[in-house]
Structures are given as C-alpha cells and as structure tokens.
Design a protein around this motif. Structure first.
Motif, PDB file in Angstrom:
ATOM      1  N   GLU A  14      27.735  53.872  44.296  1.00 67.74           N
ATOM      2  CA  GLU A  14      28.741  53.519  45.308  1.00 67.74           C
ATOM      3  C   GLU A  14      29.817  52.587  44.758  1.00 67.74           C
ATOM      4  N   ARG A  15      29.529  51.860  43.656  1.00 64.37           N
ATOM      5  CA  ARG A  15      30.534  50.968  43.078  1.00 64.37           C
ATOM      6  C   ARG A  15      31.290  51.616  41.931  1.00 64.37           C
ATOM      7  N   CYS A  16      30.814  52.744  41.426  1.00 62.20           N
ATOM      8  CA  CYS A  16      31.469  53.399  40.288  1.00 62.20           C
ATOM      9  C   CYS A  16      32.819  53.962  40.733  1.00 62.20           C
ATOM     10  N   LYS A  17      33.856  53.732  39.885  1.00 64.47           N
ATOM     11  CA  LYS A  17      35.196  54.226  40.222  1.00 64.47           C
ATOM     12  C   LYS A  17      35.584  55.452  39.406  1.00 64.47           C
ATOM     13  N   GLY A  18      34.666  55.950  38.605  1.00 65.15           N
ATOM     14  CA  GLY A  18      34.926  57.196  37.881  1.00 65.15           C
ATOM     15  C   GLY A  18      36.069  57.131  36.894  1.00 65.15           C
ATOM     16  N   CYS A  19      36.265  55.976  36.220  1.00 60.38           N
ATOM     17  CA  CYS A  19      37.395  55.851  35.287  1.00 60.38           C
ATOM     18  C   CYS A  19      37.136  56.605  33.993  1.00 60.38           C
ATOM     19  N   LYS A  42      30.245  66.233  39.594  1.00 57.64           N
ATOM     20  CA  LYS A  42      31.148  67.043  40.424  1.00 57.64           C
ATOM     21  C   LYS A  42      31.221  66.471  41.835  1.00 57.64           C
ATOM     22  N   GLU A  43      30.107  65.857  42.269  1.00 65.48           N
ATOM     23  CA  GLU A  43      30.069  65.264  43.605  1.00 65.48           C
ATOM     24  C   GLU A  43      30.843  63.943  43.598  1.00 65.48           C
ATOM     25  N   VAL A  44      31.217  63.468  44.773  1.00 63.83           N
ATOM     26  CA  VAL A  44      31.923  62.191  44.865  1.00 63.83           C
ATOM     27  C   VAL A  44      31.072  61.195  45.648  1.00 63.83           C
ATOM     28  N   ASN A  45      31.378  59.899  45.442  1.00 68.64           N
ATOM     29  CA  ASN A  45      30.677  58.863  46.194  1.00 68.64           C
ATOM     30  C   ASN A  45      31.440  58.571  47.484  1.00 68.64           C
ATOM     31  N   TYR A 100      35.277  58.888  44.597  1.00 70.23           N
ATOM     32  CA  TYR A 100      35.357  58.929  43.129  1.00 70.23           C
ATOM     33  C   TYR A 100      34.235  59.797  42.578  1.00 70.23           C
ATOM     34  N   ASN A 101      34.543  60.556  41.505  1.00 68.99           N
ATOM     35  CA  ASN A 101      33.507  61.281  40.783  1.00 68.99           C
ATOM     36  C   ASN A 101      32.757  60.269  39.930  1.00 68.99           C
TER      37      ASN A 101
END
Lengths: 269, 74
Positions: free
Chosen positions: B13-18, B34-37, B41-42
C-alpha cells in the motif's frame, strides 16, 4: 538438500534491512522515485546508529521538504524560506549540546538563502547542513533554479537555460557551484558532494552524512556540508529510472561527486 | 549454488511503483505487478524469488523505505 521456502527465510532473525524506526509511519508525499525519500531514510538511519535521536533538532526548509517534520521522529523547526542555516545557528548557540542539522533544497539554499548559507559557513557554526540539489524548483512547478544546467528546459526557460545571449549580453547566468564556493570559506570543516541514484552511491552518501554528524557530535568546529545530487523526475518530465540515468549523464559532469574539503583542507583533484 | 537465499517483503500500500528497486537489483528478482494498489500504483513484487541473495540493494535505494529484506545462510 531440503528445499527452503520463503516462509523459512522471512523470519525476524533473518532481517537484514528495514526502514529506520526514526521515521514515522506517515507515507512520504514526494513523487515516486524522488531522491528526498532516500535522503530522509539515510539521515534517520545515521541518527539512529549514532544514538543521538533524543537530542537532535532538525530545521526544515521551504520547498518540497517543507513537511520533513512529519516524517522524522526527532524535534524539528520549520524556518522561513532560505533561513534554515540562520535558524540552526540560533538553536546551536542556545543549546550547544544538541545535534542540529538543516535540510534544504537548491532553490532554498542556493537562491533565496545564499546570504544565510554563505555567512553561516563563514562564521563556522558547528552544524550539519544537508543540501539536496536537483537543479530545479520542484514544489512550485519546475522553474529555473541557480543550479539548473545550461540548456536545461524548465517552466521559466522553455528554450533551455541560456547563460548569455549570442551577442554576449547576460541572460540566465551559469549554474551556481555553491558547494565549491563554500569549500573556499575558512569556516567549513567538511564539504562533500554525494548522490543517491544507485545502491553504491547511497552507501557512499550514508558514510558522508555519518561523518558530517560525527564531526558535529565530537564538537569539532566548522560547518559540515553535504550536497546530494538528486533527481526531480516530475519536473524533468521523465520516469524515475530515466531521471536517474539522465542525472548520471548530465548532472554529474557539472557536479562531480567526492569530497571537496576535509578537516579544513581543500582536497586537490 | 548460492550460499545465501534472500527474500523481500514489500509494503504494497505504500509502494509508489517508481521502479528504482528493479534497476538496483543485481539478480533481476523484482518486477512491477500488473495489479495496482489502493492508490493506483503498480507495486513491486518478487517475480523471481529463487534468484534473491538478500543483498538489500533494493531496500537501501527505495525512496519510500517500503522494502524489508531477509537473508538466510544455506
């Protein structure tokens, strides 16, 4: 050999890295991939390792890191734009036993706060200054900063920064090498430039920040100044990974990494 | 044969997929899902868990400190 499952590895005794306990649970508001988060984490780790978190006072700037006080579990003061070193000077003089650090970006330290920065370094206050340089004004929407590279497109230099018009009359000026400038002053003890784009760079940066805090804790006189060349992927209009690559190709030739001054002696390259 | 096995736990939930951890990983363990939070963000996850050696390069480069790294000697 018996097969090891992930459950066997993910046990508390096998933990080798986690976020420092000095950072609060609040998620950073920074853009994905922003170097500020990494620098925050490094500072928190260093303060935790040195065991000075109960007597540390930070001074946050105006800029993207204006909310830094929300993320650190140490005392914090929010200074007016550019005045963080002046504020830190006052705190250190009233409480000489406290560990005081200022945290500023390039618009704060190198533009509006140049006066405070230079005079704090010239007085040789016993504080640690952290300077995050991403070559652009991040929070206000990507305007040109003094540290913007020549030819770099920003909101206020849409055709690229042009130091002079073709006929030689002055226009936007040249990138300000504030760290080299401060290294010339007799009041600075330790001046270094680091980056956070890769794991190796992060490790070097942590060593430098640790040294900057150790010098202060040992009551050695003089400002300890750490510049961190960082990215601003939102305003550079790139992905975080591309921004780190662009930083290595374009920022590092202008802002080369390494120590500039140690123990009041300039390091000659 | 690797002497160490590692594993990472991503706070999804805190990952921003950078994607900074993906380039930092020397063993190409991490990919973006492939899924998002909840924020769209992926997030990063272990796509190739057998290759992880627990070097913590991903953890120390993650700007948001969402990665916990575990390492076990075989």
């Amino acid at each position: 050999m018996a097969e090891i499952t992930l459950q066997d590895i993910i046990q508390p005794e096998n933990l080798v890295y986690e976020k420092s306990k000095l950072l609060t649970e609040k998620p950073f508001h920074y853009c994905p991939g922003c170097g500020h988060g990494t620098v925050h984490r490094i500072i928190a780790e260093v303060l935790e390792e040195l065991g000075v978190d109960d007597r540390t006072i930070g001074v946050s700037p105006v800029g993207c890191a204006v909310m830094a006080y929300d993320y650190f579990d140490v005392d914090f003061v929010e200074a007016a734009h550019g005045r963080a070193p002046a504020c830190a000077t006052g705190i250190k003089r009233v409480w000489p036993d406290k560990v005081v650090f200022s945290y500023q970006g390039d618009g704060d330290l190198a533009a509006i706060g140049t006066c405070e920065t230079i005079h704090t370094c010239n007085r040789g206050e016993n504080i640690t200054m952290i300077f995050v340089n991403n070559g652009i004004y991040g929070m206000t929407g990507g305007q040109m900063a003094p540290t913007t590279l020549v030819g770099m497109k920003t909101a206020t230099t849409p055709y690229g920064r042009m130091p002079q018009w073709p006929d030689g009359t002055p226009n936007n000026g040249f990138p300000l090498q504030i760290t080299q400038l401060l290294a010339q002053l007799p009041g600075t003890r330790y001046v270094t430039r680091q980056a956070v784009f890769s794991a190796a760079a992060v490790r070097n940066c942590k060593k430098a920040i640790k040294k900057a805090f150790q010098n202060q804790i040992e009551n050695k006189n003089g400002v300890n100044f750490v510049e961190i060349v960082s990215n601003c992927n939102s305003n550079w209009k790139m992905s975080a990974v591309d921004a780190n690559k662009w930083l290595q190709d374009n920022m590092l030739p202008v802002y080369p990494l390494g120590d500039l001054k140690d123990n009041f002696e300039l390091i000659k390259k | 044969m690797a002497k160490f096995r590692g594993a990472i736990v991503v706070d999804i939930e805190r990952c921003k997929g950078c994607g900074v951890c993906i380039t930092a990983c020397p063993c190409k363990v991490i990919e973006l899902a492939k899924e998002v939070n909840g924020k769209g963000y992926n997030y990063a996850f272990m796509a190739n868990p057998e290759a992880c050696i627990g070097c913590a390069s991903c953890g120390i480069t993650c700007p948001d400190g969402v990665i916990k790294v575990y390492k076990k000697a075989l």
